[in-house]
Scaffold this motif. Structure first.
Motif, PDB file in Angstrom:
ATOM      1  N   PHE A 169       0.841  -1.191   0.000  1.00  0.00           N
ATOM      2  CA  PHE A 169       0.000   0.000   0.000  1.00  0.00           C
ATOM      3  C   PHE A 169       0.879   1.245   0.000  1.00  0.00           C
ATOM      4  O   PHE A 169       1.907   1.291   0.683  1.00  0.00           O
ATOM      5  CB  PHE A 169      -0.895   0.051   1.239  1.00  0.00           C
ATOM      6  N   ALA A 170       0.452   2.256  -0.752  1.00  0.00           N
ATOM      7  CA  ALA A 170       1.086   3.573  -0.715  1.00  0.00           C
ATOM      8  C   ALA A 170       0.007   4.585  -0.378  1.00  0.00           C
ATOM      9  O   ALA A 170      -0.989   4.710  -1.101  1.00  0.00           O
ATOM     10  CB  ALA A 170       1.732   3.899  -2.061  1.00  0.00           C
ATOM     11  N   LEU A 171       0.197   5.301   0.717  1.00  0.00           N
ATOM     12  CA  LEU A 171      -0.774   6.294   1.178  1.00  0.00           C
ATOM     13  C   LEU A 171      -0.244   7.686   0.879  1.00  0.00           C
ATOM     14  O   LEU A 171       0.908   8.004   1.201  1.00  0.00           O
ATOM     15  CB  LEU A 171      -1.011   6.135   2.681  1.00  0.00           C
ATOM     16  N   THR A 172      -1.070   8.518   0.254  1.00  0.00           N
ATOM     17  CA  THR A 172      -0.632   9.863  -0.113  1.00  0.00           C
ATOM     18  C   THR A 172      -1.048  10.884   0.941  1.00  0.00           C
ATOM     19  O   THR A 172      -1.846  10.614   1.829  1.00  0.00           O
ATOM     20  CB  THR A 172      -1.207  10.285  -1.474  1.00  0.00           C
ATOM     21  N   GLU A 173      -0.513  12.073   0.779  1.00  0.00           N
ATOM     22  CA  GLU A 173      -0.757  13.148   1.739  1.00  0.00           C
ATOM     23  C   GLU A 173      -2.226  13.524   1.819  1.00  0.00           C
ATOM     24  O   GLU A 173      -2.719  13.935   2.872  1.00  0.00           O
ATOM     25  CB  GLU A 173       0.089  14.358   1.342  1.00  0.00           C
ATOM     26  N   SER A 174      -2.947  13.377   0.712  1.00  0.00           N
ATOM     27  CA  SER A 174      -4.356  13.756   0.693  1.00  0.00           C
ATOM     28  C   SER A 174      -5.285  12.636   1.160  1.00  0.00           C
ATOM     29  O   SER A 174      -6.502  12.798   1.137  1.00  0.00           O
ATOM     30  CB  SER A 174      -4.759  14.182  -0.722  1.00  0.00           C
ATOM     31  N   GLY A 175      -4.716  11.504   1.572  1.00  0.00           N
ATOM     32  CA  GLY A 175      -5.534  10.405   2.068  1.00  0.00           C
ATOM     33  C   GLY A 175      -5.951   9.392   1.020  1.00  0.00           C
ATOM     34  O   GLY A 175      -6.788   8.531   1.294  1.00  0.00           O
ATOM     35  N   LYS A 176      -5.358   9.463  -0.169  1.00  0.00           N
ATOM     36  CA  LYS A 176      -5.654   8.475  -1.204  1.00  0.00           C
ATOM     37  C   LYS A 176      -4.770   7.234  -0.997  1.00  0.00           C
ATOM     38  O   LYS A 176      -3.606   7.354  -0.634  1.00  0.00           O
ATOM     39  CB  LYS A 176      -5.429   9.063  -2.594  1.00  0.00           C
ATOM     40  N   LEU A 177      -5.345   6.062  -1.264  1.00  0.00           N
ATOM     41  CA  LEU A 177      -4.645   4.802  -1.050  1.00  0.00           C
ATOM     42  C   LEU A 177      -4.464   4.086  -2.379  1.00  0.00           C
ATOM     43  O   LEU A 177      -5.426   3.885  -3.124  1.00  0.00           O
ATOM     44  CB  LEU A 177      -5.428   3.916  -0.073  1.00  0.00           C
ATOM     45  N   TYR A 178      -3.211   3.693  -2.667  1.00  0.00           N
ATOM     46  CA  TYR A 178      -2.892   2.956  -3.880  1.00  0.00           C
ATOM     47  C   TYR A 178      -2.359   1.577  -3.494  1.00  0.00           C
ATOM     48  O   TYR A 178      -1.601   1.447  -2.519  1.00  0.00           O
ATOM     49  CB  TYR A 178      -1.862   3.707  -4.719  1.00  0.00           C
ATOM     50  N   ALA A 179      -2.755   0.556  -4.269  1.00  0.00           N
ATOM     51  CA  ALA A 179      -2.392  -0.815  -3.951  1.00  0.00           C
ATOM     52  C   ALA A 179      -1.794  -1.513  -5.161  1.00  0.00           C
ATOM     53  O   ALA A 179      -2.177  -1.242  -6.306  1.00  0.00           O
ATOM     54  CB  ALA A 179      -3.619  -1.579  -3.460  1.00  0.00           C
ATOM     55  N   PHE A 180      -0.845  -2.435  -4.904  1.00  0.00           N
ATOM     56  CA  PHE A 180      -0.302  -3.278  -5.964  1.00  0.00           C
ATOM     57  C   PHE A 180       0.287  -4.531  -5.322  1.00  0.00           C
ATOM     58  O   PHE A 180       0.505  -4.587  -4.109  1.00  0.00           O
ATOM     59  CB  PHE A 180       0.743  -2.538  -6.808  1.00  0.00           C
ATOM     60  N   GLY A 181       0.530  -5.547  -6.145  1.00  0.00           N
ATOM     61  CA  GLY A 181       1.023  -6.830  -5.642  1.00  0.00           C
ATOM     62  C   GLY A 181      -0.061  -7.893  -5.672  1.00  0.00           C
ATOM     63  O   GLY A 181      -1.003  -7.830  -6.468  1.00  0.00           O
ATOM     64  N   ALA A 182       0.052  -8.879  -4.786  1.00  0.00           N
ATOM     65  CA  ALA A 182      -0.884 -10.002  -4.761  1.00  0.00           C
ATOM     66  C   ALA A 182      -2.273  -9.566  -4.304  1.00  0.00           C
ATOM     67  O   ALA A 182      -2.410  -8.804  -3.351  1.00  0.00           O
ATOM     68  CB  ALA A 182      -0.349 -11.095  -3.833  1.00  0.00           C
ATOM     69  N   GLY A 183      -3.285 -10.094  -5.005  1.00  0.00           N
ATOM     70  CA  GLY A 183      -4.659  -9.741  -4.646  1.00  0.00           C
ATOM     71  C   GLY A 183      -5.603 -10.912  -4.726  1.00  0.00           C
ATOM     72  O   GLY A 183      -6.811 -10.733  -4.870  1.00  0.00           O
ATOM     73  N   ASP A 184      -5.063 -12.130  -4.606  1.00  0.00           N
ATOM     74  CA  ASP A 184      -5.863 -13.336  -4.805  1.00  0.00           C
ATOM     75  C   ASP A 184      -6.920 -13.532  -3.735  1.00  0.00           C
ATOM     76  O   ASP A 184      -7.898 -14.271  -3.947  1.00  0.00           O
ATOM     77  CB  ASP A 184      -4.954 -14.574  -4.864  1.00  0.00           C
ATOM     78  N   LYS A 185      -6.781 -12.899  -2.583  1.00  0.00           N
ATOM     79  CA  LYS A 185      -7.775 -13.017  -1.508  1.00  0.00           C
ATOM     80  C   LYS A 185      -8.589 -11.739  -1.335  1.00  0.00           C
ATOM     81  O   LYS A 185      -9.340 -11.611  -0.370  1.00  0.00           O
ATOM     82  CB  LYS A 185      -7.072 -13.370  -0.195  1.00  0.00           C
ATOM     83  N   GLY A 186      -8.418 -10.808  -2.249  1.00  0.00           N
ATOM     84  CA  GLY A 186      -9.135  -9.539  -2.131  1.00  0.00           C
ATOM     85  C   GLY A 186      -8.418  -8.517  -1.286  1.00  0.00           C
ATOM     86  O   GLY A 186      -8.968  -7.443  -0.979  1.00  0.00           O
ATOM     87  N   GLN A 187      -7.154  -8.804  -0.904  1.00  0.00           N
ATOM     88  CA  GLN A 187      -6.420  -7.941   0.023  1.00  0.00           C
ATOM     89  C   GLN A 187      -6.012  -6.596  -0.573  1.00  0.00           C
ATOM     90  O   GLN A 187      -5.600  -5.693   0.169  1.00  0.00           O
ATOM     91  CB  GLN A 187      -5.182  -8.663   0.570  1.00  0.00           C
ATOM     92  N   LEU A 188      -6.133  -6.422  -1.898  1.00  0.00           N
ATOM     93  CA  LEU A 188      -5.812  -5.133  -2.507  1.00  0.00           C
ATOM     94  C   LEU A 188      -6.960  -4.138  -2.383  1.00  0.00           C
ATOM     95  O   LEU A 188      -6.767  -2.938  -2.560  1.00  0.00           O
ATOM     96  CB  LEU A 188      -5.454  -5.307  -3.981  1.00  0.00           C
ATOM     97  N   GLY A 189      -8.158  -4.652  -2.110  1.00  0.00           N
ATOM     98  CA  GLY A 189      -9.320  -3.770  -2.081  1.00  0.00           C
ATOM     99  C   GLY A 189      -9.758  -3.370  -3.470  1.00  0.00           C
ATOM    100  O   GLY A 189     -10.488  -2.388  -3.650  1.00  0.00           O
ATOM    101  N   ILE A 190      -9.306  -4.136  -4.475  1.00  0.00           N
ATOM    102  CA  ILE A 190      -9.601  -3.864  -5.880  1.00  0.00           C
ATOM    103  C   ILE A 190     -10.127  -5.152  -6.505  1.00  0.00           C
ATOM    104  O   ILE A 190      -9.566  -6.237  -6.296  1.00  0.00           O
ATOM    105  CB  ILE A 190      -8.333  -3.408  -6.633  1.00  0.00           C
ATOM    106  N   GLU A 191     -11.181  -5.058  -7.255  1.00  0.00           N
ATOM    107  CA  GLU A 191     -11.743  -6.239  -7.897  1.00  0.00           C
ATOM    108  C   GLU A 191     -10.859  -6.685  -9.058  1.00  0.00           C
ATOM    109  O   GLU A 191     -10.537  -5.899  -9.947  1.00  0.00           O
ATOM    110  CB  GLU A 191     -13.154  -5.958  -8.404  1.00  0.00           C
ATOM    111  N   LEU A 192     -10.417  -7.952  -9.033  1.00  0.00           N
ATOM    112  CA  LEU A 192      -9.624  -8.520 -10.119  1.00  0.00           C
ATOM    113  C   LEU A 192     -10.546  -9.257 -11.084  1.00  0.00           C
ATOM    114  O   LEU A 192     -11.561  -9.827 -10.675  1.00  0.00           O
ATOM    115  CB  LEU A 192      -8.566  -9.469  -9.564  1.00  0.00           C
ATOM    116  N   VAL A 193     -10.195  -9.234 -12.342  1.00  0.00           N
ATOM    117  CA  VAL A 193     -11.047  -9.856 -13.364  1.00  0.00           C
ATOM    118  C   VAL A 193     -10.361 -11.089 -13.948  1.00  0.00           C
ATOM    119  O   VAL A 193      -9.151 -11.266 -13.825  1.00  0.00           O
ATOM    120  CB  VAL A 193     -11.368  -8.856 -14.494  1.00  0.00           C
ATOM    121  N   ALA A 194     -11.179 -11.940 -14.592  1.00  0.00           N
ATOM    122  CA  ALA A 194     -10.691 -13.148 -15.266  1.00  0.00           C
ATOM    123  C   ALA A 194      -9.821 -13.964 -14.320  1.00  0.00           C
ATOM    124  O   ALA A 194     -10.239 -14.284 -13.206  1.00  0.00           O
ATOM    125  CB  ALA A 194      -9.947 -12.761 -16.542  1.00  0.00           C
TER     126      ALA A 194
END
Length: 539
Positions: A498-523
């Motif tokens: 996770f990378a958190l910005t000064e304005s409170g925005k959250l960016y995620a990357f890496g493994a997401g097979d359990k939904g841990q990125l908070g982003i819906e993965l497709v296919a």
């Protein structure tokens, strides 16, 4: 401010000139007031008042400028007094037994969140523990605030699940939930960030995530835990037969005001408001300085060298613990536990059953300000912005351009032109954040958790190991200053970041097979190589 010919500053006196008195008709006698002699200094005569006679003016100057403890100490040593700002009352009645700089330090201490609710007796106890000075207490409080984002937004990339805390103390969780570690009353996975409703009315200020377990700390110092019911669980462990699916108050900690928790393998540690460290479990064979059973749920103080030393931050890795201590002569780091790979920093690979001072920082003339404990390696950011790493250097996680082990802290020379303010470590992975918000990463590239995906086909070099610090250009493209990085610290789970910005925005990357990125993965997607914004506002 007046000065003598020799350059020595003097106290400026404000003379009140005599005013002509006109005839006034008074129905009743006018009471006379005696001048309080405590306001007279030296050979002062009636009508002359030194600026120090009303300390609230000086206190306003000192506290409004947010001077740090070192500045206050220098001010006290030079006996300087500022002389011309608008008068404003201090937060308390002046104590004429304290110097002006000590009064200013106490005034600033009273503005800190964890200091406000302390009783007078507790404050005096903390003062003595810190070295007998309010300036040292202020130094202790400020150092703790700089180490972890207490009472600010934060995101925790745990093993398979994630926790996000807003600046207002609201908690969201998502990802793996096989043990109820999301706190929603179920064991179902969640890929979308979901608020933990049972915590409404409770402001959370700090979070920790371990394998199948979550701990939250409120602004009142209370600890809530859910997931596996054992404090000393192994990653896949057999310990803990009961699952707790909603946050429950940890009764054994109800008499301790906790400010931070750290979950390691086989043990958990908490830090009290007064800077004392307590550990749960994994104490058999005195591994953490005491003898307990693996499923012990009672906190045990970490004694030895840290018994009378105030700690401002703790960090837990694979079977070891680091403690950042604040002492009158400067900041220092202590380590205890498993020494495999040299991760304790003492020049050997032997275990330590009692906390031991890492002496190398004194030789490097480096004041540690932030400490991070990865699974097998550790890192520190110094006050001057230098970064030190040590431990097992597999995949280049130490950033020295090789995979060699380092048994004592070593400065990362490739970051010599970078002033670092934050560091995060995981399983053979390290991230560094600079004072201008740039992010550098190095180590194991598995699961694309380093953020170095540049190929248009979505694969490219994102799984490549990086032996020396590289700028994470994908985070430069968000056009915001990054203030925090969190990544998975586990040898059994694929990592996400996770990378958190000064304005409170959250960016995620890496493994997401359990939904841990908070982003819906497709296919058939199981990971994201480039940072993607999570639909959550952490302000």
């Amino acid at each position: 401010m007046d000065a003598t010919a020799s350059g020595t500053p003097t106290i400026q006196y404000h003379n009140i000139p005599d005013q002509p008195i006109t005839t006034i008709v008074v129905a009743t006698p006018v009471p006379t007031f005696e001048r309080r002699q405590r306001h007279c200094f030296g050979t002062s005569i009636p009508g002359e008042f030194p600026l120090a006679a009303n300390p609230s003016i000086v206190l306003h100057v000192l506290t409004a400028c947010n001077l740090d403890p070192q500045d206050l100490a220098k001010l006290e040593a030079s006996d300087l007094l500022l002389s011309s700002l608008v008068m404003q009352p201090a937060n308390f009645a002046p104590d004429f037994e304290l110097s002006i700089s000590e009064l200013a330090a106490l005034d600033m201490c009273q503005k800190r969140g964890i200091f406000k609710p302390m009783t007078a007796e507790q404050r005096q106890e903390l003062k003595q523990r810190c070295g007998g000075s309010w300036k040292l207490v202020l130094k202790f409080l400020l150092a703790g605030e700089a180490c972890f984002r207490r009472e600010k937004s934060q995101a925790i990339a745990g093993p398979g699940h994630s926790i996000a805390v807003t600046s207002k103390g609201t908690v969201y969780s998502f990802g793996s939930n096989s043990s109820g570690q999301l706190g929603h009353g179920t064991t179902e996975e969640e890929w979308r960030p979901r608020q933990i409703r049972s915590l409404q009315g409770i402001r959370i200020v700090q979070a920790a995530a371990g394998a199948g377990r979550t701990m939250l700390i409120s602004d009142a110092g209370k600890v809530y835990a859910f997931g596996k019911d054992s404090f000393g669980e192994t990653e896949y462990g057999v310990q803990g037969s009961k699952l707790v699916t909603t946050p429950q108050l940890v009764e054994s900690l109800k008499d301790i005001f906790v400010v931070q928790a750290a979950i390691g393998n086989f043990f958990t540690a908490v830090l009290s408001r007064e800077g004392r460290v307590y550990t749960f479990s994994w104490g058999n064979d005195s591994k953490l300085g005491h003898q307990t059973e693996p499923n012990d749920v009672e906190p045990h103080p970490l004694l030895g060298a840290l018994e009378n030393v105030p700690v401002v931050q703790i960090a837990a890795g694979y079977c070891y613990l680091l403690a950042l201590a604040c002492q009158p002569n400067g900041m220092s780091v202590y380590s205890v536990g498993c020494g495999l790979g040299g991760k304790l920093g003492h020049g050997s690979r032997t275990d330590e059953k009692q906390p031991r001072l890492i002496e190398q920082f004194q030789l490097l003339n480096l004041q540690p300000m932030v400490v991070a404990a990865g699974a097998w390696h550790a890192a520190v950011v110094g006050q001057d912005g230098r970064v030190c790493t040590w431990g097992w250097g597999r995949y280049g996680c130490l950033g020295h351009g090789n995979e060699e082990c380092e048994s004592v802290p070593k400065v990362v020379e490739a970051l010599s032109n970078v002033k670092a303010v934050h560091v995060a470590t995981g399983d053979y992975t390290t991230f560094v954040v600079s004072n201008d918000g740039d992010v550098y990463s190095f180590g194991c590239g598995e699961s694309a958790s380093l953020g170095h995906s540049t190929a248009t086909d979505g694969q490219g070099n994102r799984h490549a190991n990086v032996l020396a610090p590289e700028l994470v250009t994908s985070l430069k493209q968000v056009n915001e200053r990054v203030v925090q990085i969190s990544l998975t610290n586990s040898i059994y789970w694929n990592a996400h970041t996770f990378a958190l910005t000064e304005s409170g925005k959250l960016y995620a990357f890496g493994a997401g097979d359990k939904g841990q990125l908070g982003i819906e993965l497709v296919a058939n997607q199981t990971e994201r190589g480039n940072p993607e914004q999570v639909d959550i506002d952490l302000r």
